[in-house]
Write a protein that holds these residues in place. Structure first.
Motif, PDB file in Angstrom:
ATOM      1  N   UNK A 282       0.635   9.158  -5.300  1.00  0.00           N
ATOM      2  CA  UNK A 282       0.069  10.236  -4.481  1.00  0.00           C
ATOM      3  C   UNK A 282       1.181  11.085  -3.884  1.00  0.00           C
ATOM      4  N   UNK A 283       0.813  12.298  -3.502  1.00  0.00           N
ATOM      5  CA  UNK A 283       1.764  13.190  -2.844  1.00  0.00           C
ATOM      6  C   UNK A 283       2.129  12.625  -1.472  1.00  0.00           C
ATOM      7  N   UNK A 284       3.419  12.526  -1.199  1.00  0.00           N
ATOM      8  CA  UNK A 284       3.889  11.980   0.081  1.00  0.00           C
ATOM      9  C   UNK A 284       3.854  13.104   1.113  1.00  0.00           C
ATOM     10  N   UNK A 285       2.763  13.202   1.836  1.00  0.00           N
ATOM     11  CA  UNK A 285       2.458  14.366   2.663  1.00  0.00           C
ATOM     12  C   UNK A 285       3.126  14.304   4.029  1.00  0.00           C
ATOM     13  N   UNK A 286       2.358  14.084   5.077  1.00  0.00           N
ATOM     14  CA  UNK A 286       2.889  14.177   6.443  1.00  0.00           C
ATOM     15  C   UNK A 286       2.829  12.840   7.179  1.00  0.00           C
TER      16      UNK A 286
ATOM     17  N   UNK B  61       0.837  -1.206   0.000  1.00  0.00           N
ATOM     18  CA  UNK B  61       0.000   0.000   0.000  1.00  0.00           C
ATOM     19  C   UNK B  61       0.869   1.252   0.000  1.00  0.00           C
ATOM     20  N   UNK B  62       1.895   1.251   0.825  1.00  0.00           N
ATOM     21  CA  UNK B  62       2.783   2.412   0.912  1.00  0.00           C
ATOM     22  C   UNK B  62       3.511   2.629  -0.417  1.00  0.00           C
ATOM     23  N   UNK B  63       3.907   1.542  -1.064  1.00  0.00           N
ATOM     24  CA  UNK B  63       4.554   1.649  -2.366  1.00  0.00           C
ATOM     25  C   UNK B  63       3.636   2.276  -3.405  1.00  0.00           C
TER      26      UNK B  63
END
Length: 404
Positions: free
Chosen positions: A22-26, A14-16
């Motif tokens: 998607x934008x890698x936010x906070x 999922x993280x991949x």
């Protein structure tokens, strides 16, 4: 609470996908949520975590609370759950407005929107409507949201503001001590300048869970009244019970003119003394008028459950136990301070590097916490937390934080 490898293979997939599309936010750490029960969150690989974040206060009743599940079930077959809430009426909107009025200062009205940032935006718009387009006064260390208006008065981290335009503002120090030499800074500004409002948190959230001095807040109230400037209090994170009272400002025996709240309420809300009512239709508007019917129904249920189950009292009692246990860490292994009210507690470290390392280690030992400010850790468990769960979390913290 750990049962399997952290992070597990499903979480990594999922993280991949997120990092690719998607934008890698906070994102703080590699938690991919599946479901939860009580104060426990389970990830998609079956790892379980004791939650000391309540999603920054947005889940005050924890997870799978029976009253909330029952409320949600009522909308399973309702195809009109999302309506244009400022164009059409619905029962949920009326119920939430009536319900929140029981915990607001007397004579307040409410406008519902989607988020905390929008709640702040509308708070400052109400003030501007009354006072005109003058500068606003806000504090160092403040966080009021990421929309451009709210961001103008945010002053937490440079990355949040760099290269973005700002509304005119004058900055004062957020004073945590009664003897701070800058405690009268707002009056010094107002002696020479007109202002549209004074905006502050009572407990800074993103800024590091800094607790305002009683004299500071009392002075702001007196100064605002003296110079005819509305006092706006941002209760987006601190409101709806986390400090042991409905609103953090109640600890200070004052009332705002305008206030913002969200998170635990499930929707954004701007509340204001009736004398600040714009008195003209369409000055304030919002497409969804509070998210949707489900969010408003859940928000109203949250207030009911907190009242019925005496969760304000629980927040006070559990907060005392939590704070006492954390105070034992001060002066050891880089822990320099503990502060907070109720179940809204900040733990300060000697460096951001140490704080970040310990956040990750706590996560891998099955305890969820979050960062705040430059080098603080925020701890804000659900209001339903028990003594046993507090002690379990403290046990993990003592074990992890006392390691080199």
């Amino acid at each position: 609470m750990k049962t399997k490898t952290i992070p597990g293979p499903k979480a990594m997939r999922v993280i991949g996908t997120m990092k690719k599309h998607a934008y890698d936010s906070t994102f703080m750490y590699s938690l991919v949520v599946s479901h939860g029960h009580n104060c426990i969150i389970e990830d998609i690989d079956g790892n379980k975590y004791l939650d000391f974040t309540s999603n920054i206060g947005a889940c005050p009743l924890g997870y799978s609370h029976p009253d909330i599940i029952e409320t949600l079930a009522q909308y399973a077959s309702n195809g009109t759950y999302k309506i244009a809430g400022q164009d059409f009426y619905c029962q949920e909107h009326a119920d939430l407005a009536e319900n929140i009025s029981t915990i607001l200062p007397e004579g307040f009205k409410t406008f519902f929107i989607n988020s905390g940032a929008e709640a702040v935006e509308n708070a400052i718009k109400i003030a501007y409507k009354k006072m005109g387009p003058l500068p606003g006064i806000s504090c160092t260390g403040a966080f009021h949201g990421r929309t451009l208006g709210a961001l103008s008065f945010t002053f937490s981290r440079p990355v949040q503001k760099h290269n973005f335009p700002e509304l005119p503002s004058k900055r004062i120090k957020f004073c945590i001590k009664d003897d701070d030499p800058e405690i009268d800074a707002a009056e010094n500004i107002l002696k020479e300048n007109k202002a549209a409002f004074i905006l502050t948190e009572v407990i800074q959230g993103e800024g590091g869970y800094n607790v305002a001095s009683k004299k500071f807040i009392s002075n702001l109230r007196k100064i605002a009244t003296k110079y005819g400037v509305p006092l706006i209090l941002d209760e987006v994170q601190s409101g709806i019970g986390h400090t042991g009272k409905w609103w953090a400002f109640e600890h200070y025996n004052i009332k705002p003119d305008i206030m913002s709240t969200a998170k635990a309420l499930q929707v954004g809300a701007t509340a204001f003394n009736k004398k600040f009512d714009p008195g003209q239709r369409s000055v304030l508007s919002s497409t969804w008028g509070g998210g949707n019917r489900i969010d408003m129904a859940v928000g109203s249920q949250v207030i009911d459950v907190i009242k019925r189950d005496k969760l304000l009292e629980n927040a006070t009692k559990m907060g005392c136990i939590l704070k006492k246990g954390l105070l034992e860490l001060v002066g050891k292994k880089g822990v320099t301070d503990v502060r907070g009210l109720g179940l809204m507690v900040g733990l300060e470290f000697d460096s951001a590097l140490r704080r970040d390392k310990k956040l990750t280690e706590l996560f891998k030992h099955g305890l969820l916490t979050l960062g705040a400010g430059q080098k603080s850790m925020r701890i804000i468990p659900p209001l339903i937390i028990t003594k046993e769960q507090i002690n379990e979390g403290l046990g993990i913290m003592h074990k992890v934080l006392m390691k080199t």
